[in-house]
Every structure is written in C-alpha cells, then in structure tokens.
Design a protein around this motif. Structure first.
Motif, short mmCIF file in Angstrom:
data_model
loop_
_atom_site.label_atom_id
_atom_site.label_comp_id
_atom_site.label_asym_id
_atom_site.label_seq_id
_atom_site.Cartn_x
_atom_site.Cartn_y
_atom_site.Cartn_z
N ALA A 7 0.82 -1.21 0.00
CA ALA A 7 0.00 0.00 0.00
C ALA A 7 0.86 1.26 0.00
CB ALA A 7 -0.93 0.00 1.21
N ARG A 8 2.04 1.19 0.64
CA ARG A 8 2.91 2.37 0.73
C ARG A 8 4.20 2.18 -0.06
NH1 ARG A 8 3.87 4.32 6.64
NH2 ARG A 8 5.08 5.83 5.43
N GLU A 9 4.30 1.08 -0.77
CA GLU A 9 5.49 0.77 -1.58
C GLU A 9 6.76 0.91 -0.74
OE1 GLU A 9 7.14 1.51 -6.11
OE2 GLU A 9 5.27 2.43 -5.47
N ARG A 10 6.79 0.18 0.37
CA ARG A 10 7.97 0.17 1.22
C ARG A 10 8.37 -1.26 1.53
NH1 ARG A 10 5.97 2.02 7.29
NH2 ARG A 10 4.07 0.77 7.34
N PHE A 11 9.69 -1.44 1.74
CA PHE A 11 10.25 -2.77 1.90
C PHE A 11 11.25 -2.76 3.04
CE2 PHE A 11 9.33 -1.75 -2.47
CZ PHE A 11 8.58 -2.83 -2.92
N ARG A 12 11.34 -3.88 3.76
CA ARG A 12 12.40 -4.09 4.74
C ARG A 12 13.34 -5.14 4.19
NH1 ARG A 12 12.34 -2.59 10.04
NH2 ARG A 12 13.33 -4.56 10.62
N LEU A 13 14.58 -4.73 3.93
CA LEU A 13 15.56 -5.61 3.28
C LEU A 13 16.92 -5.45 3.95
CD1 LEU A 13 14.62 -4.71 -0.40
CD2 LEU A 13 14.04 -6.84 0.76
N GLY A 14 17.63 -6.56 4.07
CA GLY A 14 18.99 -6.54 4.58
C GLY A 14 20.00 -6.62 3.45
N ALA A 15 21.28 -6.53 3.80
CA ALA A 15 22.34 -6.56 2.79
C ALA A 15 22.32 -7.84 1.97
CB ALA A 15 23.70 -6.38 3.46
N PRO A 55 6.46 -7.25 -9.40
CA PRO A 55 6.48 -5.93 -10.03
C PRO A 55 6.70 -4.79 -9.04
CG PRO A 55 4.70 -7.26 -10.93
CD PRO A 55 5.27 -8.03 -9.79
N GLU A 56 6.15 -4.91 -7.82
CA GLU A 56 6.29 -3.83 -6.84
C GLU A 56 7.74 -3.55 -6.48
OE1 GLU A 56 2.33 -5.89 -5.91
OE2 GLU A 56 4.37 -6.44 -6.55
N LEU A 57 8.60 -4.57 -6.60
CA LEU A 57 10.00 -4.43 -6.21
C LEU A 57 10.90 -4.08 -7.39
CD1 LEU A 57 11.95 -4.69 -3.82
CD2 LEU A 57 12.10 -7.15 -4.27
N ALA A 58 10.34 -4.08 -8.60
CA ALA A 58 11.17 -3.86 -9.79
C ALA A 58 11.83 -2.48 -9.79
CB ALA A 58 10.34 -4.06 -11.04
N GLY A 59 11.08 -1.45 -9.37
CA GLY A 59 11.63 -0.10 -9.37
C GLY A 59 12.83 0.04 -8.46
N LEU A 60 12.73 -0.51 -7.24
CA LEU A 60 13.85 -0.45 -6.30
C LEU A 60 15.03 -1.26 -6.80
CD1 LEU A 60 15.15 0.31 -3.63
CD2 LEU A 60 13.92 -1.60 -2.55
N TYR A 107 13.10 0.61 3.08
CA TYR A 107 13.19 1.37 1.85
C TYR A 107 11.80 1.87 1.47
CZ TYR A 107 17.86 -0.58 1.20
OH TYR A 107 19.18 -0.91 1.36
N VAL A 108 11.68 3.18 1.25
CA VAL A 108 10.40 3.79 0.94
C VAL A 108 10.54 4.65 -0.31
CG1 VAL A 108 8.51 5.24 1.78
CG2 VAL A 108 9.85 3.87 3.40
#
Length: 276
Positions: A7-15, A55-60, A107-108
């Motif tokens: 909904a907010r196009e945000r992700f929690r990701l580690g190295a 698809p939601e993660l493609a931009g990042l 990441y937002v």
C-alpha cells in the motif's frame, strides 16, 4: 526477515537480500552465501519460485542496480552506528533508514521534491532554538577530541559537575584550547547526542569518474548543531590522524537544510540521459 507493504510501496531488506536482487538483476546464479536470503525473499512473496521479482519491487531493484545518485548517511550515537540514505534511479527515488541492532533497513519510495526533507528526517534534524554560544568556532585537533571521549568513557560517576571538571581537565591537558573555547567545547562533548556523516556520490558529466560531496554534523542537543569544517569530507582512509586540525562551527538549522540541499548534484552535473 524481509517484508513489504504494498500500500505504501515500502520494503524491509537486509544486505543479503540486496545481494540476491543484484544476482537476479544481472542474471547470475545466486551464490551459496545468499541461499538463505533467497528463501526468505520467496517466503514473503517478493520473488517467486522461478526467481522472478514481483512488479512492486522492480523499481527499487533497478534503482539499486543502476543508480544515478547515491546518498549514504552514517549516524553514530549511544546505541552504535546505523546507516541511512537514498538511491536515485532513472525512474524512481527511494530513501532508506536503518534501526539500531536490526539487519534490515526500510526502503520507501519518495518523490524527488521531498528528498531533502526525507534526508533531514533520517538524521533527526529539528529546530532546537539553540542560541549562539560564547565561541561559535572551536579549533583544536582530532587528538584533543579523542582525549575528551576517553575521559567521558572513564567517568564513573553520575555527578555531572564532576564529570565536566574531569572532561575539562583532560581537554586542557592536551593543550591548545583556552576560554571561552575550552568551556564551550567541554559542554559540547557533554551534550553530544551523536553525529552524522552524509555523503552524496554520482558519475560526473565528463565521464571521468565519480564526484563526491560530504559533510559531518555534530548534534549537541540544546547547544545545537555543529558543522565539522576540518577535517573536510570526504575523508580518505589514513588521512585523519590525532594531529589533524579539528574545526567545529556552530550552524543554525536553516543553514543545515541548505547544506543538505547543496550536497546533492544539479541536473547539469549529472551524465546526460541516454537515449532510449
């Protein structure tokens, strides 16, 4: 574990998760040390069983793989060091923030028009209404400041006045400071909440390498923000020694906002966009 909020196009990701995305973007096999991270991305639905990114993660993923501008923030405080920043790609801009003790960063996606605000938020910039002290510039050496930190770490008392006296004595023993600078510097270190280094990097228009700008700011709580003019950023490895000049300058909040803005490149400093 990674996670995402569509909904907010945000992700929690580690190295390690970013490492997996890099392998997939470049079409390389995921290395053995990243297998667990790949399983974690699959478990939360960010990649499918065929290793296709949602698809939601493609931009990042694209912005991380082919960045135009990278901004890195190293924030150091009582809970250690955390990393924040921003990545600007062709079609998207993301800011990210870490958390003490956590492996993942959030990441937002954001708009370029709000990037400076986002970076200021990442460093906790706020108007403290601090008044200029008796000395607005402190000039000494890195070794003197290090001696102050050693004295603070060795202070085994809750008595603020006693700690201040010991700190002042340690700074004076190193020499080079007299009042009012000595008193102001003593209180700066006593009130220090933390410091942050912000660095922006991009490939220059001439195609001759990478341009880098940086700055370091000390957040001294009620005593306001102090820009470290010397040693200047970016500091290359081995260039800063105990004898290096240290110059701190009291800087009001509006000027800190301007410095963050000036850190970012203008359009004419970036490589010309490639024709598609």
């Amino acid at each position: 574990m990674p996670s995402f909020d569509s909904a907010r196009e945000r992700f929690r990701l580690g190295a390690a998760h970013l490492g997996v995305l890099g392998c997939l973007y470049e079409g390389r096999p995921v290395t053995a040390d990243l297998i667990t991270a790949r399983y974690e991305l699959r478990a939360v639905g960010l990649i499918n069983d065929d290793d296709a990114v949602v698809p939601e993660l493609a931009g990042l993923t694209h912005a991380l793989a082919e960045p135009i501008v990278l901004v890195h923030i190293e924030s150091t405080g009582g809970q250690g060091t955390t990393n924040h920043g921003a990545v600007i790609g062709d079609d998207a801009c993301y800011v990210y923030e870490g958390w003490p003790g956590e492996l993942e960063s959030e990441y937002v996606r954001t708009d370029l028009s709000t990037l400076v605000w986002s970076l200021a938020r990442a460093v906790g910039l706020r108007d403290r209404d601090a008044k200029p002290p008796a000395a607005t510039t402190i000039t000494t050496t890195v070794g003197v400041m290090d001696a102050g930190f050693v004295a603070l770490a060795a202070a085994n008392t809750d008595d603020v006045e006693e700690t201040a006296e010991r700190l002042r004595a340690a700074l004076a023993a190193k020499g080079g400071l007299a009042d009012p600078e000595l008193t102001v510097f003593t209180h700066l270190l006593l009130q220090l909440n933390g410091n942050w280094r912000m660095t922006a990097a991009w490939n220059n228009r001439e195609g001759r390498g990478t341009d880098i700008r940086g700055m370091t700011v000390l957040d001294c709580g009620p005593l306001g923000y102090w820009l470290r003019e010397h040693p200047p950023e970016p500091i290359l490895s081995g260039r800063m020694t105990p004898d290096s000049e240290l110059r701190l300058v009291f800087t009001d909040v509006p000027r800190v906002w301007e410095l963050i803005t000036e850190l970012l490149p203008s359009i004419d400093q970036l490589p010309a966009p490639a024709e598609r």
